[in-house]
Design a protein around this motif. Structure first.
Motif, PDB file in Angstrom:
ATOM      1  N   TYR A  63     -15.579 -37.882   5.685  1.00 28.20           N
ATOM      2  CA  TYR A  63     -15.616 -38.761   6.853  1.00 28.20           C
ATOM      3  C   TYR A  63     -17.071 -39.155   7.125  1.00 28.20           C
ATOM      4  O   TYR A  63     -17.946 -38.292   7.149  1.00 28.20           O
ATOM      5  CB  TYR A  63     -15.030 -38.040   8.076  1.00 28.20           C
ATOM      6  N   HIS A 105     -19.112 -46.514  11.065  1.00 28.86           N
ATOM      7  CA  HIS A 105     -20.315 -46.631  10.246  1.00 28.86           C
ATOM      8  C   HIS A 105     -20.061 -47.585   9.093  1.00 28.86           C
ATOM      9  O   HIS A 105     -18.934 -47.723   8.620  1.00 28.86           O
ATOM     10  CB  HIS A 105     -20.729 -45.262   9.699  1.00 28.86           C
ATOM     11  N   GLU A 151     -15.301 -42.763  12.299  1.00 31.63           N
ATOM     12  CA  GLU A 151     -15.597 -41.372  11.952  1.00 31.63           C
ATOM     13  C   GLU A 151     -14.351 -40.526  11.737  1.00 31.63           C
ATOM     14  O   GLU A 151     -14.425 -39.472  11.124  1.00 31.63           O
ATOM     15  CB  GLU A 151     -16.479 -40.724  13.019  1.00 31.63           C
ATOM     16  N   ASN A 152     -13.207 -40.958  12.236  1.00 30.61           N
ATOM     17  CA  ASN A 152     -11.997 -40.159  12.087  1.00 30.61           C
ATOM     18  C   ASN A 152     -11.087 -40.662  10.969  1.00 30.61           C
ATOM     19  O   ASN A 152      -9.934 -40.262  10.876  1.00 30.61           O
ATOM     20  CB  ASN A 152     -11.225 -40.082  13.410  1.00 30.61           C
ATOM     21  N   LYS A 197     -16.838 -43.916  17.062  1.00 25.99           N
ATOM     22  CA  LYS A 197     -17.993 -44.523  16.414  1.00 25.99           C
ATOM     23  C   LYS A 197     -17.641 -44.844  14.958  1.00 25.99           C
ATOM     24  O   LYS A 197     -16.991 -44.057  14.278  1.00 25.99           O
ATOM     25  CB  LYS A 197     -19.171 -43.556  16.471  1.00 25.99           C
ATOM     26  N   ARG A 229     -20.549 -39.973   8.866  1.00 25.84           N
ATOM     27  CA  ARG A 229     -21.259 -39.606  10.087  1.00 25.84           C
ATOM     28  C   ARG A 229     -22.522 -40.446  10.272  1.00 25.84           C
ATOM     29  O   ARG A 229     -23.249 -40.272  11.238  1.00 25.84           O
ATOM     30  CB  ARG A 229     -21.611 -38.113  10.085  1.00 25.84           C
ATOM     31  N   SER A 230     -22.766 -41.323   9.307  1.00 23.40           N
ATOM     32  CA  SER A 230     -23.871 -42.279   9.377  1.00 23.40           C
ATOM     33  C   SER A 230     -23.519 -43.397   8.407  1.00 23.40           C
ATOM     34  O   SER A 230     -22.515 -43.319   7.699  1.00 23.40           O
ATOM     35  CB  SER A 230     -25.199 -41.622   8.974  1.00 23.40           C
ATOM     36  N   VAL A 242     -22.180 -37.283   5.672  1.00 27.60           N
ATOM     37  CA  VAL A 242     -20.720 -37.251   5.760  1.00 27.60           C
ATOM     38  C   VAL A 242     -20.266 -35.874   6.211  1.00 27.60           C
ATOM     39  O   VAL A 242     -20.996 -34.891   6.087  1.00 27.60           O
ATOM     40  CB  VAL A 242     -20.058 -37.599   4.402  1.00 27.60           C
ATOM     41  N   ASP A 243     -19.051 -35.820   6.728  1.00 27.48           N
ATOM     42  CA  ASP A 243     -18.408 -34.553   7.066  1.00 27.48           C
ATOM     43  C   ASP A 243     -17.323 -34.340   6.027  1.00 27.48           C
ATOM     44  O   ASP A 243     -16.430 -35.168   5.881  1.00 27.48           O
ATOM     45  CB  ASP A 243     -17.801 -34.623   8.470  1.00 27.48           C
TER      46      ASP A 243
END
Length: 155
Positions: A131, A55, A72-73, A53, A133-134, A108-109
């Motif tokens: 990273y 963003h 995301e990665n 995914k 996440r949205s 975010v992560d």
């Protein structure tokens, strides 16, 4: 040529792990390190490969806004550098504090980073280990601002 050798080794490992039905997801941090070898949009699992995914991330740097689509990665820093945005950075490990930013909006992560929880809860982040996440808005900030937040006795 060295990058090609590393890519070949990774592909070999991935094939072996998939054939053996091993959980490749546990190796995600290893694969993140090789995002420059076009593994950006692949998520590894025991049974198949899936698109990761992505963003929309708006980067605000030196008064200029640029919107990027980031999987995301892939870290914010890696994506920015790949897009030609020269964000400050050094170690790329989340320990030197030279890639400071503020998360203005979004999720975010940054679990790989070393910032104190009280600092991250105030929106501070290190782009090298952040990273998306949205959909997000991320603003680069002066290193002194982050250092003050990280090492202040009030945080």
């Amino acid at each position: 040529q060295e990058m090609m050798m590393q890519a070949a080794k990774i592909v070999t490992i991935v094939v072996i792990l998939i054939v053996c039905q091993c959980q490749v997801v546990a190796f995600a941090p290893l694969f993140r390190r090789f995002s420059a070898i076009s593994l950006n949009n692949i998520k590894f699992s025991s049974t198949s490969l899936h698109a990761v995914k992505s963003h929309k991330v708006t980067l605000q740097h030196l008064g200029v806004e640029k919107e990027l689509t980031i999987p995301e990665n892939v870290s914010i820093l890696t994506a920015a550098l790949d897009a030609g945005i020269e964000l400050p950075h050094d170690c790329k490990l989340g320990v030197c504090l030279t890639c400071p930013s503020k998360v203005i909006k979004g999720v975010v992560d940054q679990s790989e980073g070393t910032l104190d929880d009280s600092v991250t809860s105030n929106g501070y982040a290190l782009t090298c280990v952040t990273y998306p996440r949205s959909d997000c808005i991320i603003r680069s900030i002066d290193e002194d601002e982050l250092v003050s937040a990280q090492f202040s006795r009030d945080s």
